[in-house]
Design a protein around this motif. Structure first.
Motif, short mmCIF file in Angstrom:
data_model
loop_
_atom_site.label_atom_id
_atom_site.label_comp_id
_atom_site.label_asym_id
_atom_site.label_seq_id
_atom_site.Cartn_x
_atom_site.Cartn_y
_atom_site.Cartn_z
N ILE A 203 0.82 -1.21 0.00
CA ILE A 203 0.00 0.00 0.00
C ILE A 203 0.86 1.27 0.00
CG2 ILE A 203 -0.23 0.17 2.52
CD1 ILE A 203 -3.09 0.75 0.00
N TYR A 204 2.10 1.18 0.50
CA TYR A 204 3.00 2.34 0.53
C TYR A 204 4.03 2.31 -0.62
CZ TYR A 204 1.22 3.28 5.24
OH TYR A 204 0.40 3.57 6.33
N SER A 205 3.77 1.53 -1.64
CA SER A 205 4.78 1.33 -2.69
C SER A 205 5.20 2.62 -3.39
CB SER A 205 4.28 0.33 -3.74
OG SER A 205 3.10 0.81 -4.37
N GLU A 206 4.29 3.58 -3.50
CA GLU A 206 4.64 4.85 -4.15
C GLU A 206 5.47 5.75 -3.25
OE1 GLU A 206 4.38 6.10 -7.05
OE2 GLU A 206 2.72 5.18 -8.15
N LEU A 207 5.40 5.51 -1.93
CA LEU A 207 6.05 6.40 -0.98
C LEU A 207 7.40 5.83 -0.56
CD1 LEU A 207 2.95 7.35 1.25
CD2 LEU A 207 3.70 8.30 -0.95
N THR A 208 8.36 5.92 -1.47
CA THR A 208 9.73 5.52 -1.18
C THR A 208 10.66 6.67 -1.50
OG1 THR A 208 10.03 4.54 -3.37
CG2 THR A 208 9.29 3.08 -1.60
N TYR A 209 11.80 6.71 -0.80
CA TYR A 209 12.72 7.85 -0.89
C TYR A 209 14.11 7.30 -1.20
CZ TYR A 209 8.65 9.13 1.78
OH TYR A 209 7.34 9.27 2.19
N GLY A 210 14.45 7.34 -2.47
CA GLY A 210 15.71 6.76 -2.91
C GLY A 210 15.42 5.67 -3.92
N ALA A 211 15.67 4.44 -3.53
CA ALA A 211 15.46 3.32 -4.45
C ALA A 211 13.97 3.12 -4.75
CB ALA A 211 16.05 2.04 -3.86
N LYS A 212 13.67 2.76 -5.97
CA LYS A 212 12.30 2.49 -6.38
C LYS A 212 11.81 1.19 -5.77
CE LYS A 212 9.56 1.85 -10.62
NZ LYS A 212 9.62 1.72 -12.09
N HIS A 213 10.53 1.14 -5.44
CA HIS A 213 9.94 -0.05 -4.85
C HIS A 213 10.04 -1.24 -5.80
CE1 HIS A 213 7.13 -2.64 -2.72
NE2 HIS A 213 6.45 -2.80 -3.84
N VAL A 214 10.35 -2.39 -5.23
CA VAL A 214 10.38 -3.65 -5.98
C VAL A 214 9.34 -4.59 -5.38
CG1 VAL A 214 11.77 -5.65 -6.64
CG2 VAL A 214 12.84 -3.38 -6.47
N SER A 215 8.50 -5.16 -6.23
CA SER A 215 7.50 -6.12 -5.77
C SER A 215 8.07 -7.53 -5.82
CB SER A 215 6.24 -6.05 -6.64
OG SER A 215 5.33 -7.07 -6.26
N ILE A 216 7.85 -8.29 -4.77
CA ILE A 216 8.36 -9.67 -4.75
C ILE A 216 7.70 -10.51 -5.83
CG2 ILE A 216 6.70 -10.60 -3.06
CD1 ILE A 216 9.22 -12.07 -1.82
N ALA A 217 6.50 -10.12 -6.28
CA ALA A 217 5.82 -10.88 -7.33
C ALA A 217 6.54 -10.79 -8.67
CB ALA A 217 4.38 -10.37 -7.49
N SER A 218 7.47 -9.83 -8.80
CA SER A 218 8.19 -9.67 -10.06
C SER A 218 9.36 -10.65 -10.21
CB SER A 218 8.71 -8.23 -10.19
OG SER A 218 9.69 -7.95 -9.19
N PHE A 219 9.70 -11.39 -9.16
CA PHE A 219 10.78 -12.37 -9.25
C PHE A 219 10.27 -13.64 -9.92
CE2 PHE A 219 12.37 -9.54 -6.08
CZ PHE A 219 13.76 -9.66 -6.12
N GLU A 220 11.15 -14.31 -10.64
CA GLU A 220 10.78 -15.54 -11.31
C GLU A 220 10.25 -16.57 -10.30
OE1 GLU A 220 12.68 -18.92 -14.34
OE2 GLU A 220 13.91 -17.23 -13.62
N GLY A 221 9.11 -17.14 -10.62
CA GLY A 221 8.51 -18.16 -9.77
C GLY A 221 7.66 -17.62 -8.64
N MET A 222 7.53 -16.28 -8.53
CA MET A 222 6.81 -15.71 -7.39
C MET A 222 5.42 -15.21 -7.72
SD MET A 222 8.42 -16.18 -4.65
CE MET A 222 7.28 -15.20 -3.69
N LYS A 223 5.16 -14.84 -8.97
CA LYS A 223 3.83 -14.29 -9.30
C LYS A 223 2.72 -15.31 -9.01
CE LYS A 223 1.21 -12.25 -13.14
NZ LYS A 223 0.44 -13.33 -13.77
N GLU A 224 2.99 -16.58 -9.28
CA GLU A 224 1.97 -17.60 -9.09
C GLU A 224 1.74 -17.97 -7.63
OE1 GLU A 224 5.59 -19.79 -10.98
OE2 GLU A 224 4.74 -17.76 -10.93
N ARG A 225 2.57 -17.41 -6.72
CA ARG A 225 2.38 -17.72 -5.30
C ARG A 225 2.25 -16.45 -4.46
NH1 ARG A 225 5.22 -21.60 -3.38
NH2 ARG A 225 5.83 -22.56 -5.34
N THR A 226 1.95 -15.32 -5.11
CA THR A 226 1.86 -14.04 -4.40
C THR A 226 0.53 -13.35 -4.65
OG1 THR A 226 4.27 -13.71 -4.59
CG2 THR A 226 2.93 -11.77 -4.08
N ILE A 227 -0.08 -12.85 -3.56
CA ILE A 227 -1.21 -11.93 -3.67
C ILE A 227 -0.65 -10.54 -3.38
CG2 ILE A 227 -3.46 -11.25 -2.77
CD1 ILE A 227 -3.50 -13.92 -4.19
N THR A 228 -0.72 -9.67 -4.37
CA THR A 228 -0.23 -8.31 -4.23
C THR A 228 -1.39 -7.41 -3.80
OG1 THR A 228 1.45 -8.66 -5.94
CG2 THR A 228 0.89 -6.38 -5.39
#
Length: 391
Positions: A203-228
Motif C-alpha cells: 500500500i506504501y509502494s509509491e512512498l519511497t525515498y531513494g530506491a524504487k519499490h520492488v514487488s516480490i511478485a516480479s521475481f521468477e517463480g513468485m507471481k503464481e504464489r503471491t497476492i499483491t
C-alpha cells in the motif's frame, strides 16, 4: 441469558492505536502525530471525476470484481511501475480499501491450524485477520540492527511443516523500513523451496525515498504464489474513498471473489470512477506529495537525532520509529505521559507488536509547521526526563 458473543472475537484486543486519538479529540491544543493518513486533499481532478460520476447518475452496483475500466488501469499501472503482468478479467479484484483485500486473501487461503508468518512490528490487522480465520499467526520479531528488514535466517527459523503463508509488509508501517531487490532476492528461494504463499502488502509502494519499490511478485517463480495488495489511500490521498485492490493467481482470486460477493457486493461505485482518473492522470500529483513527505522525513529525522534519540533512517511510508529505551519506561507509559504533559500524541511501538517495545511511531503526514510545534514539545519533555534522571 445465553452469551451472545463469539469466543473468538472476545479474545481479540482492539487496536492499540485508537485510545490515544480518543483522548486527543477531547484535549484542547493537542497535536497528533499519530494518524497514518495523508494531510493532502485528494487531488482536484480525482474529486472532479467522482463528482461527474454522480452527476451522470452512475450510482448503481458495478460488477463484483470492479469496473472493467478500473481493473484495466490497475493492470497497466502494475505493469509500468513494477513490471507485473496481470489479466484484468481473472486476476484482479477491487476491494473496500487494502484492509478488505488482506482479510479476504487470508480467509480464502488458510484452513484451521495453518500457520501464517507475520513479521513485526507491522500494521495491526494481520494477526487478528489470521485468528478470525482460525489460522495460527507466527510472529517474526524484526530487529533494529537489521533496519527492521526480514532476513533469510529469520524466515528459515520460523518455518514449520504447518507454515503456509508469509505476510510481507513492506514498505513498512510503522517503521518505514523497505526491502530492496537484494533483500527480497535473499528470501525468494526459501519461499519457493518451502512452497509458501505470500501476501505482499504494498500500500506504501509509491512512498519511497531513494530506491524504487520492488514487488516480490516480479521475481521468477513468485507471481503464481503471491497476492499483491495495494490501493489509493496513501498514494493518492484517498483514505475516505475506501478503495484498494488485490492482484494474484486466478485460482486464489476466484475464491477471494466469493467472499467479497457475499460480504461486500462491490466497492463504492463513485470511488471506482475517481480511481480510474487517478491512475490515468495522477502521477504528477503523487510525485509532488512524495517530495513533500521526503522533506518532512529529513527534517523530522534530523530533529530527533539532534535531541539525542536513536532513530534508523526510514526509506518508505511516512513514519519514523525512534527508540526511547534510555528512559526506562514502556512505550505506552512514554506516549501516555507525553500526551498528558505536553499534549502531543504519538503511537507506542507495542501497538504494532511486542517487538515494538521501546519505540514510538511518529507520522510525518503533517505540515512542517505542526511538526515544528510538536517537536519543540517533545524536546522539552525529553529534557525534563533527562534532568530528572541526573538528579
Amino acid at each position: 441469558m445465553r452469551n451472545p458473543l463469539s469466543d473468538k472475537i472476545v479474545t481479540i484486543e482492539p487496536s492499540g492505536i485508537r485510545k490515544f486519538f480518543d483522548i486527543v479529540s477531547e484535549m484542547k491544543d493537542a497535536i497528533s502525530l499519530g494518524v497514518g493518513e495523508p494531510d493532502f486533499d485528494t487531488p482536484w481532478h480525482i474529486r472532479e471525476e467522482g463528482i461527474y460520476s454522480l452527476e451522470k447518475g452512475r450510482t448503481f452496483y458495478t460488477s463484483n470484481a470492479g469496473l472493467k475500466e478500473l481493473k484495466e488501469e490497475i493492470c497497466k499501472y502494475l505493469n509500468r511501475k513494477y513490471q507485473l503482468d496481470y489479466n484484468p478479467n481473472k486476476e484482479v479484484i477491487v476491494t473496500v480499501g487494502g484492509s478488505e483485500a488482506i482479510d479476504i486473501a487470508i480467509r480464502a487461503m488458510i484452513n484451521p491450524g495453518d500457520e501464517v508468518l507475520v513479521p513485526q512490528p507491522c500494521y495491526v490487522s494481520y494477526v487478528p485477520c489470521v485468528s478470525l480465520a482460525y489460522g495460527t499467526p507466527v510472529i517474526i520479531n524484526l530487529k533494529e540492527e537489521n533496519d527492521f528488514k526480514l532476513t533469510r535466517q529469520e524466515l528459515l527459523d520460523a518455518i514449520t511443516e504447518k507454515t503456509k503463508i508469509l505476510v510481507l509488509p513492506f514498505p513498512n508501517n510503522p517503521t518505514g523500513a523497505v526491502m530492496d531487490y537484494s533483500d527480497l532476492k535473499d528470501i525468494v528461494d526459501v519461499i519457493i523451496e518451502k512452497d509458501l504463499f505470500v501476501i505482499s502488502d504494498e500500500i506504501y509502494s509509491e512512498l519511497t525515498y531513494g530506491a524504487k519499490h520492488v514487488s516480490i511478485a516480479s521475481f521468477e517463480g513468485m507471481k503464481e504464489r503471491t497476492i499483491t495488495i495495494n490501493g489509493f489511500s496513501k498514494s493518492h490521498a484517498m483514505t475516505g474513498w475506501r478503495l484498494g485492490y488485490a492482484a494474484g493467481p486466478e485460482i486464489i482470486m476466484k475464491q477471494m471473489l466469493k467472499i467479497h460477493q457475499y460480504a461486500i457486493m462491490c466497492a463504492p461505485t463513485t470511488s471506482q470512477y475517481a480511481a480510474v482518473d487517478a491512475l490515468r492522470n495522477g502521477d504528477s500529483h503523487v510525485q509532488s506529495m512524495v517530495e513533500a513527505y521526503d522533506q518532512r522525513r529529513k527534517f523530522l529525522l534530523h530533529e530527533l537525532r539532534d535531541m539525542g534519540l536513536t532513530c534508523f533512517e526510514p526509506y518508505g511510508a511516512f513514519y519514523v520509529f525512534p527508540c526511547i529505551k534510555e528512559f526506562g519506561m514502556t512505550s505506552d507509559e512514554f506516549a501516555t505521559r507525553l500526551l498528558r504533559e505536553e499534549k502531543v500524541a504519538v503511537v507506542p511501538g507495542t501497538a504494532f507488536g511486542d517487538s515494538g517495545e521501546g519505540f514510538l511511531r511518529i507520522s510525518y503526514a503533517y505540515s512542517i509547521e505542526d511538526l515544528k510545534k510538536a517537536l519543540e514539545r517533545i524536546r522539552r519533555f525529553i529534557q525534563k526526563l533527562r534532568i530528572k534522571d541526573k538528579n
